[in-house]
Design an enzyme around this catalytic site. Sequence first.
Site, PDB file in Angstrom:
ATOM      1  N   ILE A  37       2.791   3.638  -2.586  1.00 46.44           N
ATOM      2  CA  ILE A  37       2.562   3.948  -1.169  1.00 46.44           C
ATOM      3  C   ILE A  37       3.311   2.974  -0.261  1.00 46.44           C
ATOM      4  O   ILE A  37       3.628   3.296   0.886  1.00 46.44           O
ATOM      5  CB  ILE A  37       1.038   3.958  -0.875  1.00 46.44           C
ATOM      6  CG1 ILE A  37       0.713   4.769   0.355  1.00 46.44           C
ATOM      7  CG2 ILE A  37       0.457   2.553  -0.762  1.00 46.44           C
ATOM      8  CD1 ILE A  37      -0.772   5.096   0.503  1.00 46.44           C
ATOM      9  N   VAL A  65      -4.760  -3.738  -7.301  1.00 42.59           N
ATOM     10  CA  VAL A  65      -5.498  -2.575  -7.822  1.00 42.59           C
ATOM     11  C   VAL A  65      -5.873  -2.876  -9.273  1.00 42.59           C
ATOM     12  O   VAL A  65      -4.991  -3.124 -10.116  1.00 42.59           O
ATOM     13  CB  VAL A  65      -4.661  -1.284  -7.735  1.00 42.59           C
ATOM     14  CG1 VAL A  65      -5.434  -0.118  -8.344  1.00 42.59           C
ATOM     15  CG2 VAL A  65      -4.295  -0.978  -6.283  1.00 42.59           C
ATOM     16  N   HIS A  73      -1.055  -1.091 -14.265  1.00 44.10           N
ATOM     17  CA  HIS A  73       0.080  -0.254 -13.858  1.00 44.10           C
ATOM     18  C   HIS A  73       1.357  -1.063 -13.989  1.00 44.10           C
ATOM     19  O   HIS A  73       1.397  -2.253 -13.702  1.00 44.10           O
ATOM     20  CB  HIS A  73      -0.086   0.255 -12.419  1.00 44.10           C
ATOM     21  CG  HIS A  73      -0.444  -0.815 -11.432  1.00 44.10           C
ATOM     22  ND1 HIS A  73      -1.725  -1.303 -11.310  1.00 44.10           N
ATOM     23  CD2 HIS A  73       0.307  -1.499 -10.553  1.00 44.10           C
ATOM     24  CE1 HIS A  73      -1.750  -2.240 -10.383  1.00 44.10           C
ATOM     25  NE2 HIS A  73      -0.525  -2.393  -9.908  1.00 44.10           N
ATOM     26  N   HIS A 104       5.040  -1.446 -12.397  1.00 44.67           N
ATOM     27  CA  HIS A 104       5.910  -1.086 -11.276  1.00 44.67           C
ATOM     28  C   HIS A 104       7.312  -0.864 -11.860  1.00 44.67           C
ATOM     29  O   HIS A 104       7.853  -1.767 -12.510  1.00 44.67           O
ATOM     30  CB  HIS A 104       6.002  -2.230 -10.258  1.00 44.67           C
ATOM     31  CG  HIS A 104       4.725  -2.567  -9.558  1.00 44.67           C
ATOM     32  ND1 HIS A 104       4.499  -2.243  -8.232  1.00 44.67           N
ATOM     33  CD2 HIS A 104       3.613  -3.228  -9.982  1.00 44.67           C
ATOM     34  CE1 HIS A 104       3.302  -2.683  -7.879  1.00 44.67           C
ATOM     35  NE2 HIS A 104       2.744  -3.287  -8.912  1.00 44.67           N
TER      36      HIS A 104
HETATM   37  P1  DGP Z   1      -0.403  -4.583  -7.600  1.00 40.95           P
HETATM   38  O1  DGP Z   1      -0.187  -5.660  -6.572  1.00 40.95           O
HETATM   39  O2  DGP Z   1       0.456  -4.832  -8.823  1.00 40.95           O
HETATM   40  O3  DGP Z   1      -1.859  -4.363  -7.915  1.00 40.95           O
HETATM   41  O4  DGP Z   1       0.169  -3.244  -6.925  1.00 40.95           O
HETATM   42  C1  DGP Z   1      -0.610  -2.205  -6.457  1.00 40.95           C
HETATM   43  C2  DGP Z   1       0.324  -1.217  -5.820  1.00 40.95           C
HETATM   44  O5  DGP Z   1      -0.390  -0.014  -5.595  1.00 40.95           O
HETATM   45  C3  DGP Z   1       0.865  -1.648  -4.444  1.00 40.95           C
HETATM   46  O6  DGP Z   1       2.293  -1.763  -4.529  1.00 40.95           O
HETATM   47  C4  DGP Z   1       0.480  -0.532  -3.494  1.00 40.95           C
HETATM   48  C5  DGP Z   1       0.046   0.581  -4.417  1.00 40.95           C
HETATM   49  N1  DGP Z   1      -1.061   1.371  -3.934  1.00 40.95           N
HETATM   50  C6  DGP Z   1      -2.275   0.909  -3.543  1.00 40.95           C
HETATM   51  N2  DGP Z   1      -3.065   1.922  -3.163  1.00 40.95           N
HETATM   52  C7  DGP Z   1      -2.317   3.055  -3.334  1.00 40.95           C
HETATM   53  C8  DGP Z   1      -2.597   4.435  -3.109  1.00 40.95           C
HETATM   54  O7  DGP Z   1      -3.676   4.852  -2.688  1.00 40.95           O
HETATM   55  N3  DGP Z   1      -1.591   5.309  -3.386  1.00 40.95           N
HETATM   56  C9  DGP Z   1      -0.386   4.895  -3.855  1.00 40.95           C
HETATM   57  N4  DGP Z   1       0.529   5.842  -4.092  1.00 40.95           N
HETATM   58  N5  DGP Z   1      -0.096   3.610  -4.083  1.00 40.95           N
HETATM   59  C10 DGP Z   1      -1.055   2.696  -3.813  1.00 40.95           C
END
Ligand code: DGP
Length: 117
Positions: free
Chosen positions: A34, A99, A103, A105
């Site tokens: 996002i 989160v 995951h 990236h």
């Molecule tokens: P991290 O810092 O590694 O936990 O990255 C979490 C990523 O998740 C961050 O780059 C933004 C993304 N993110 C958080 N909430 C959402 C969401 O609701 N939708 C999407 N598509 N991405 C999200």
Amino acid sequence: MSQDNNCIFCQIIAGRQAAEIVYRDGLVTAFQDIHPIAPIHILITPNKHIPSLNQITTDDQQLIGYLFSIAKKLAAQYEIEQSGYRLVLNTGKDAGQSVLHIHLHLLGGKSMPVKFG
Ligand code: DGP
């Protein structure tokens, strides 16, 4: 498949929260970040809720390896396998994990500085 109803990524995987899904199968879902920090910024996540790398067990070893094979597939699909790409897996507070659902990236489409910390 174990899921956590309070987890935003579990909600995306279950289709209860909107996201731009770019890949999905029975084990893994990938979608656009996002807040992209590169022209290509895809999150690749297991469908199973695992909060972080700290919680994986021997049962998850194949699944974690499979995340990387999907990263490779998507890198080819987005035509960055030759130019290069970065895979990032943040774990815990100091790494900035925001989160709590594992995951990867997948970052690419621009030259990235070799800089950590
Ligand atoms: P991290 O810092 O590694 O936990 O990255 C979490 C990523 O998740 C961050 O780059 C933004 C993304 N993110 C958080 N909430 C959402 C969401 O609701 N939708 C999407 N598509 N991405 C999200």
